[in-house]
Design a protein around this motif. Structure first.
Motif, PDB file in Angstrom:
ATOM      1  N   VAL A 185     -31.756  -8.811 -18.123  1.00  0.00           N
ATOM      2  CA  VAL A 185     -30.537  -9.445 -18.616  1.00  0.00           C
ATOM      3  C   VAL A 185     -29.587  -9.758 -17.470  1.00  0.00           C
ATOM      4  CG1 VAL A 185     -28.490  -9.040 -20.008  1.00  0.00           C
ATOM      5  CG2 VAL A 185     -30.733  -8.472 -20.915  1.00  0.00           C
ATOM      6  N   HIS A 186     -29.549  -8.871 -16.463  1.00  0.00           N
ATOM      7  CA  HIS A 186     -28.686  -9.117 -15.311  1.00  0.00           C
ATOM      8  C   HIS A 186     -29.073 -10.430 -14.630  1.00  0.00           C
ATOM      9  CE1 HIS A 186     -26.125  -8.284 -11.923  1.00  0.00           C
ATOM     10  NE2 HIS A 186     -27.132  -8.367 -11.096  1.00  0.00           N
ATOM     11  N   GLN A 187     -30.379 -10.589 -14.387  1.00  0.00           N
ATOM     12  CA  GLN A 187     -30.841 -11.815 -13.731  1.00  0.00           C
ATOM     13  C   GLN A 187     -30.600 -13.033 -14.621  1.00  0.00           C
ATOM     14  OE1 GLN A 187     -31.613 -12.177 -10.696  1.00  0.00           O
ATOM     15  NE2 GLN A 187     -31.867 -10.073 -10.077  1.00  0.00           N
ATOM     16  N   SER A 188     -30.762 -12.835 -15.902  1.00  0.00           N
ATOM     17  CA  SER A 188     -30.571 -13.977 -16.789  1.00  0.00           C
ATOM     18  C   SER A 188     -29.097 -14.371 -16.847  1.00  0.00           C
ATOM     19  CB  SER A 188     -31.179 -13.655 -18.155  1.00  0.00           C
ATOM     20  OG  SER A 188     -30.248 -13.723 -19.170  1.00  0.00           O
ATOM     21  N   LYS A 189     -28.214 -13.375 -16.756  1.00  0.00           N
ATOM     22  CA  LYS A 189     -26.785 -13.688 -16.701  1.00  0.00           C
ATOM     23  C   LYS A 189     -26.432 -14.382 -15.391  1.00  0.00           C
ATOM     24  CE  LYS A 189     -23.873 -10.382 -18.508  1.00  0.00           C
ATOM     25  NZ  LYS A 189     -23.498  -8.967 -18.716  1.00  0.00           N
ATOM     26  N   VAL A 245     -30.537 -16.360 -28.095  1.00  0.00           N
ATOM     27  CA  VAL A 245     -29.430 -16.710 -27.202  1.00  0.00           C
ATOM     28  C   VAL A 245     -28.587 -15.475 -26.910  1.00  0.00           C
ATOM     29  CG1 VAL A 245     -27.389 -18.157 -26.925  1.00  0.00           C
ATOM     30  CG2 VAL A 245     -29.441 -19.104 -27.969  1.00  0.00           C
ATOM     31  N   GLY A 246     -28.367 -14.659 -27.943  1.00  0.00           N
ATOM     32  CA  GLY A 246     -27.587 -13.443 -27.752  1.00  0.00           C
ATOM     33  C   GLY A 246     -28.198 -12.531 -26.703  1.00  0.00           C
ATOM     34  N   MET A 247     -29.506 -12.437 -26.689  1.00  0.00           N
ATOM     35  CA  MET A 247     -30.162 -11.561 -25.713  1.00  0.00           C
ATOM     36  C   MET A 247     -30.051 -12.148 -24.311  1.00  0.00           C
ATOM     37  SD  MET A 247     -34.317 -11.554 -25.844  1.00  0.00           S
ATOM     38  CE  MET A 247     -34.984 -13.137 -25.406  1.00  0.00           C
ATOM     39  N   VAL A 248     -30.174 -13.479 -24.198  1.00  0.00           N
ATOM     40  CA  VAL A 248     -30.125 -14.115 -22.876  1.00  0.00           C
ATOM     41  C   VAL A 248     -28.738 -13.992 -22.259  1.00  0.00           C
ATOM     42  CG1 VAL A 248     -30.289 -16.338 -21.716  1.00  0.00           C
ATOM     43  CG2 VAL A 248     -32.030 -15.673 -23.361  1.00  0.00           C
ATOM     44  N   ILE A 249     -27.700 -14.042 -23.080  1.00  0.00           N
ATOM     45  CA  ILE A 249     -26.352 -13.936 -22.519  1.00  0.00           C
ATOM     46  C   ILE A 249     -25.828 -12.517 -22.572  1.00  0.00           C
ATOM     47  CG2 ILE A 249     -25.801 -16.361 -22.999  1.00  0.00           C
ATOM     48  CD1 ILE A 249     -24.270 -15.533 -25.409  1.00  0.00           C
TER      49      ILE A 249
END
Lengths: 490, 640
Positions: A349-353, A443-447
């Motif tokens: 999630v860190h990398q995706s953020k 989308v919630g998981m990606v952000i």
């Protein structure tokens, strides 16, 4: 003869809902371009149409999906309705079969290899459940609140859910739970939906603030107890329409807290946990009194909700500490912001953020995203495809996609609601619920708002099964919609 | 109907959930993408890998264009541990090919994986396993490399030397330490920089300019291509080549003559200030301080009691003895305390102090020219005494001495000349305060009479001695001595092409030049008379007493007298009379330079000198008893 002709004319007059089809086409095109961008290899510079690349393969899936859509629209509606349960049983059979012969693909045992093609039956099960539910609800005189029916409907949903969990595909299994929205639309009491919501809030608050101790309870528990009191008062108000009772509950609980607060000013050590427990007990005793006094069963139900909430809270705490595996615990702790684990559980999630955040307002431009190109995000062209949109097209691009999805789902909701048959409506709500769940969770998981549950973003994530699954789901609805009886004002 | 409508309204609940959650997501997107600029930096730090491209270090040539120092490719063995682990790997064959033991293999492996010693270790990228394979070892490995998956080689360059001479002058390069990196941000870990000698003083010319290549790096540390197709890359600029003023043949010959002796020989071309040879004995082979054994060899050299790492020619300081009479006389002539006609009588010593210091027997009285030829002590004692006691000009000896010191500094003593080498010693011409402190305010020139003989507290470096000889040869000017003649593609510091003068007029130097020429023909330096070869030599010997044992043997001179091509200064430590050792060295060096060969008649001298061992025992002081044996430190003269 006349009647038949009449019917035919009606059927011919029915039009496919082009608005939805156009959004569908926009979605799969955007999805295809983003898959190309996400899997673009800087060294070899894969061609857009090359079959060796992911985008080329997606093109194959897309064209077959379109053919599939065309066929689905040509088939008579009666076919779906007649064989809904047969398909459902076939689907269950396939799921069970998969359980035994599945290839292990990264820990998941949900894939079935048929020749060169690898499919995931769990994906297709979504529309089969929707069809089956539609069929069951369409039975004459069906009443959901009858126990027999409730059991049947729950069974239809829970049976595949359990099998899919056994396939270690928890994410997809959770999707099936979304059919509760369908049940809600068809008469399930809103209270049950509310309880589901309350359970999530209790869980999040109870765990997130469990580290600071406020007397005999943790900070989170005290907050949840206050919330339970508020919910209880709210329920009394909305079900009994008795303002005075709710006000009394507020006043009683409020004065206990106020008293404790005043005492704390006199340098007395206040046990806030105990205070909350006393307040809750007073509310419970008051409800018992009301039940005995007025003999209304609703009070009993509210009482059960209040006590049940508290029991749920305590068991969640216990389950979290004692039953969950350490890695599951860490995942939840990272999501709730209690721990930072950027190399382990929080890495994804860190990398995706970073990918999304680095896109800025307008994005880095098509094929210019570095986070996704350089594999900093695992599953960058499947479950985390939204990162590519965010990185390369920025806030404007990602908001546009969100907006398009909202329009799309609202349109489907509109279509579902305009169905004249229960079959069509129930199926339509099934479709709406599934798309909504996928959008919100993915989308919630990606952000970084939702936990990492591996489910695809419809039409965007790479994969034949998922694209076919969503296409079938959608076009059966459009087919049903096309055949609906018009001009019948009810 | 109403029940139906009630349920139908539930669509709004579902729509509201969708819209509200989507709004929350858009707010979070806004927060991440518009309000959090730090993510852009995180992404760049993730993806951009700046790889330094090292420039080739400049080469070094001698004055005749012979290549002295160049870069030799060597190879590092690189290992991608992930690849090695995945395929069958014949470790035994591998260690045999590299010719290392099993223990060494394990040790290297551990060093590579230890993140404290190798902070950049990852199993995905090539890591240095073993450094500096020779070309032969590289060939062996390369032949079998197909057998060793995950093993790669990486080219790096290393200093190589064609001649085993003048280690101190060339200096060596070594990996920069933390201090250097802090002082100069140009350096990064693993960079090489000159530590001594020319490598150090011309570091910025030789090193060139680093280039940079910006690459894209994926999540596993693998390189995936270049950033913006290399638009922001910068190519490295190679270091500039240097041409030295050193004649490598002359240099090597000087080192040969100085075998098993301690001292220095400096030869300068007077017309340019170019240093032709700079011997510091003992010396070492510069190739000892390169490659794999640098550390061990450095330790060995540092522990050598005769200090071969020191460049005595610029860093050594010696009492100049009688050679100093020439610049002193120049100062006195310039001051006017003596003139060409001034004569002082000498009857075997300086009469005012009761015949001390003594002098050899020679005709008396003599003027400045002949007293230079016979190295008369009394003449300079009188001149010094008269100058400092001249109360018409100086209120006390202090002011007189200050004046003298001014002249000596102009003549290139007691200060750094500014040679293009590090660690130049300024020598020592004491300031007057030094004597005031020692002898009181009313001090008398007789207190310091020994400086007239180039003794006392005065010290000079061999370079300053050679420079003084060049000044006399030029009859009054010099160029700052330098070892680099040309920076190819660059310009030499202007100070090296600017004529340096003093207030002493040219005719005074002519007088001294004639005096030095007389010394060779009729005076104290007849040992260097090369008239039979048609070379006129001017010279002055010196025998400097010191507290370290026998007197130092010195010689200062130039040749030919009329049109000087070369100035020379020789010091052989603790080798007694100047005429005994320094003069023969100078005789052979002059012949070698001016004639290119040694005449038949001097072959015996050459051989005898080469084999002469004059190792001052004082250097062994403080060594363990078993090492205090001069024979241990004697080496076989290295003929080239």
């Amino acid at each position: 003869m006349t009647h038949l002709d009449d019917n035919n004319i009606m059927a011919e007059k029915g039009r496919i809902d082009w608005f939805t089809v156009i959004i569908y086409l926009i979605f799969i095109t955007l999805g295809w371009l983003n898959i190309y961008a996400a899997s673009f290899d800087l060294e070899s510079r894969t061609e857009l149409f090359s079959l060796s690349g992911r985008a080329g393969m997606q093109l194959v899936w897309m064209s077959t999906a379109l053919v599939l859509a065309f066929i689905l629209v040509k088939i008579d509606v009666a076919f779906y309705e007649t064989y809904a349960l047969v398909f459902y049983l076939l689907g269950i059979g396939l799921l069970v079969l998969t359980l035994f012969v599945a290839a292990n693909v990264r820990g998941s045992e949900s894939f079935l290899d048929i020749g060169p093609i690898r499919i995931q039956p769990a994906e297709f099960m979504k529309f089969l459940i929707a069809l089956a539910l539609a069929k069951v609800f369409n039975t004459y005189g069906f009443n959901l609140m009858e126990r027999k029916n409730l059991l049947l409907v729950s069974g239809l949903i829970l049976l595949p859910l359990i099998i899919v969990i056994l396939q270690k595909e928890t994410g997809t299994a959770l999707v099936y739970l979304v059919f509760i929205f369908v049940l809600y639309r068809e008469g399930l009491p809103g209270g049950i939906l509310f309880m589901g919501f309350a359970a999530i809030v209790y869980f999040v608050l109870g765990i997130k603030y469990s580290e600071v101790q406020w007397g005999m309870f943790s900070q989170g528990e005290v907050m949840v107890i206050i919330l339970i009191i508020i919910f209880t008062a709210g329920m009394v108000f909305s079900y009994m329409k008795r303002k005075s009772v709710s006000v009394f509950i507020f006043l009683a609980a409020g004065s206990i807290f106020l008293g404790a607060f005043v005492l704390s000013k006199f340098e007395l050590e206040i046990d806030w946990g105990l205070t909350a427990l006393i307040a809750l007990s007073v509310v419970v005793l008051y409800l018992i009194y009301l039940f005995i006094r007025f003999r209304k069963r609703t009070y009993l139900y509210i009482l059960l909700f209040t006590i049940g909430s508290f029991v749920f809270l305590e068991s969640v705490e216990y389950a979290f500490e004692e039953i969950l595996e350490p890695h599951q615990k860490i995942r939840i702790e990272v999501l709730l912001g209690m721990k930072e684990d950027l190399r382990g559980a929080g890495y994804h999630v860190h990398q995706s953020k970073i990918a999304i955040g680095s896109g800025g307002l307008l994005g880095k431009g098509f094929l210019s995203g570095t986070q996704t190109k350089l594999n900093y995000i695992p599953d960058q062209d499947t479950d985390f495809i939204f990162c590519t949109i965010g990185e390369e097209h920025g806030f404007v691009g990602s908001t546009a996609v969100m907006l398009l999805f909202v329009i799309f789902i609202l349109r489907l909701l509109y279509i579902a609601e305009r169905q004249t048959s229960v079959f069509g409506r129930v199926y339509g709500y099934g479709v709406v619920s599934i798309f909504m769940f996928h959008l919100i969770i993915n989308v919630g998981m990606v952000i970084g708002i939702m936990p990492v549950i591996g489910i695809p973003l419809p039409f965007f994530s790479y994969g034949g099964s998922s694209l076919w699954g969503f296409t079938i789901l959608l076009f059966i609805l459009l087919r049903i919609d096309k055949a609906r009886k018009r001009g019948n004002f009810r | 109907m109403s029940k139906h409508n009630l349920l139908s309204n539930r669509r709004y609940v579902i729509a509201a959930i969708l819209v509200i959650v989507s709004l929350v997501y858009v707010v979070q997107l806004f927060n991440l993408q518009v309000l959090s600029p730090q993510f852009r930096g995180y992404a760049d730090r993730n993806a951009q890998f700046r790889r330094t491209l090292n420039p080739a270090r400049g080469a070094i040539y001698d004055r005749n264009g012979r290549l002295l120092v160049f870069n030799q490719p060597t190879y590092d063995v690189m290992m991608v541990t992930r690849e090695v682990a995945r395929q069958p790997f014949d470790t035994l064959d591998f260690i045999n090919t590299l010719n290392i033991s099993k223990e060494r293999f394990l040790e290297l492996n551990e060093t590579m994986r230890d993140r404290r010693r190798n902070p950049g270790f990852t199993s995905f990228t090539p890591q240095v396993f073993m450094q500096r394979l020779s070309v032969e070892e590289y060939g062996l490995l390369q032949e079998k490399r197909y057998k060793f998956p995950g093993i790669y080689t990486q080219l790096r360059s290393e200093r190589q030397y064609n001649y085993p001479n003048m280690g101190q002058l060339l200096g060596y390069v070594q990996e920069v330490d933390r201090n250097q990196m802090e002082r100069d941000p140009y350096y990064a870990l693993g960079d090489f920089a000159g530590r001594t000698g020319i490598e150090r003083s011309y570091e910025e010319v030789l090193r060139g300019e680093k280039g940079v290549e910006i690459l894209l790096r994926d999540a596993h540390g693998r390189i995936q291509g270049s950033f913006r197709d290399g638009a922001e890359d910068r190519a490295p600029v190679s270091g500039k080549d240097l041409t030295l003023s050193i004649d490598i043949d002359l240099q090597a010959y000087g080192e040969l003559l100085m075998s098993n002796k301690v001292g220095a020989v400096v030869m300068i071309e007077p017309k340019t200030g170019e240093i032709l040879a700079m011997v510091s004995a003992p010396t070492y082979d510069p190739s000892l301080l390169t490659g794999r054994d640098l550390g061990a060899n450095f330790t060995m050299l540092r522990r050598n009691p005769f200090l071969p790492l020191n460049n005595r020619a610029v860093g050594g300081f010696y009492p100049p003895g009688s050679t100093f009479k020439v610049p002193l006389a120049a100062a006195f002539l310039g001051d006017g305390v003596i003139t060409a006609e001034t004569r002082f009588s000498c009857y075997g010593g300086f009469a005012p102090m009761g015949g001390r210091p003594g002098c050899r027997s020679h005709p008396s009285p003599l003027g400045v020219q002949l007293s230079t030829a016979v190295s008369c002590n009394s003449f300079l004692c009188f001149a010094l005494s008269n100058m400092l006691r001249d109360r018409s000009r100086f209120p006390s000896s202090t002011e007189g001495y200050d004046k003298l010191r001014e002249y000596l500094l102009e003549l290139g003593f007691g200060r750094r000349l500014g040679v293009d080498l590090p660690s130049e010693n300024p020598g020592f011409i004491p300031p007057s305060s030094f004597y005031v402190e020692r002898h009181g305010l009313g001090w008398h020139p007789h207190n310091i009479i020994s400086i007239a003989l180039g003794q006392g507290e005065i010290t000079i470096s061999p370079l300053q001695g050679a420079n003084a000889a060049a000044m006399v040869a030029n009859r009054g000017y010099f160029y700052i001595p330098h070892v680099v003649r040309e920076i190819r593609g660059g310009t030499l510091d202007r100070s090296y092409t600017t004529r340096q003068t003093s207030r002493v007029e040219s005719q005074h130097f002519e007088l001294l030049a004639r005096g030095m020429a007389d010394a060779v023909t009729i005076g104290t330096a007849t040992g260097i008379n090369l008239s039979y070869l048609g070379i006129t030599v001017a010279g002055k010997t010196g025998t400097a007493e010191n507290h370290r044992g026998d007197s130092h043997s010195l010689f200062m001179g130039f040749a030919p007298v009329e049109d000087p091509q070369v100035a020379i200064f020789v010091i052989v430590e603790n080798a007694t009379f100047g005429a005994r050792n320094a003069v023969p060295v100078a005789r052979l060096m002059l012949q070698k330079y001016l004639k290119g060969e040694i005449s038949e008649g001097d072959k015996w001298l050459e051989e005898q000198l080469i084999n002469r061992v004059i190792l001052p025992p004082i250097y062994l002081r403080g060594l363990p008893a078993e090492e205090r044996n001069l024979n241990l430190w004697t080496q076989i003269p290295r003929q080239r």
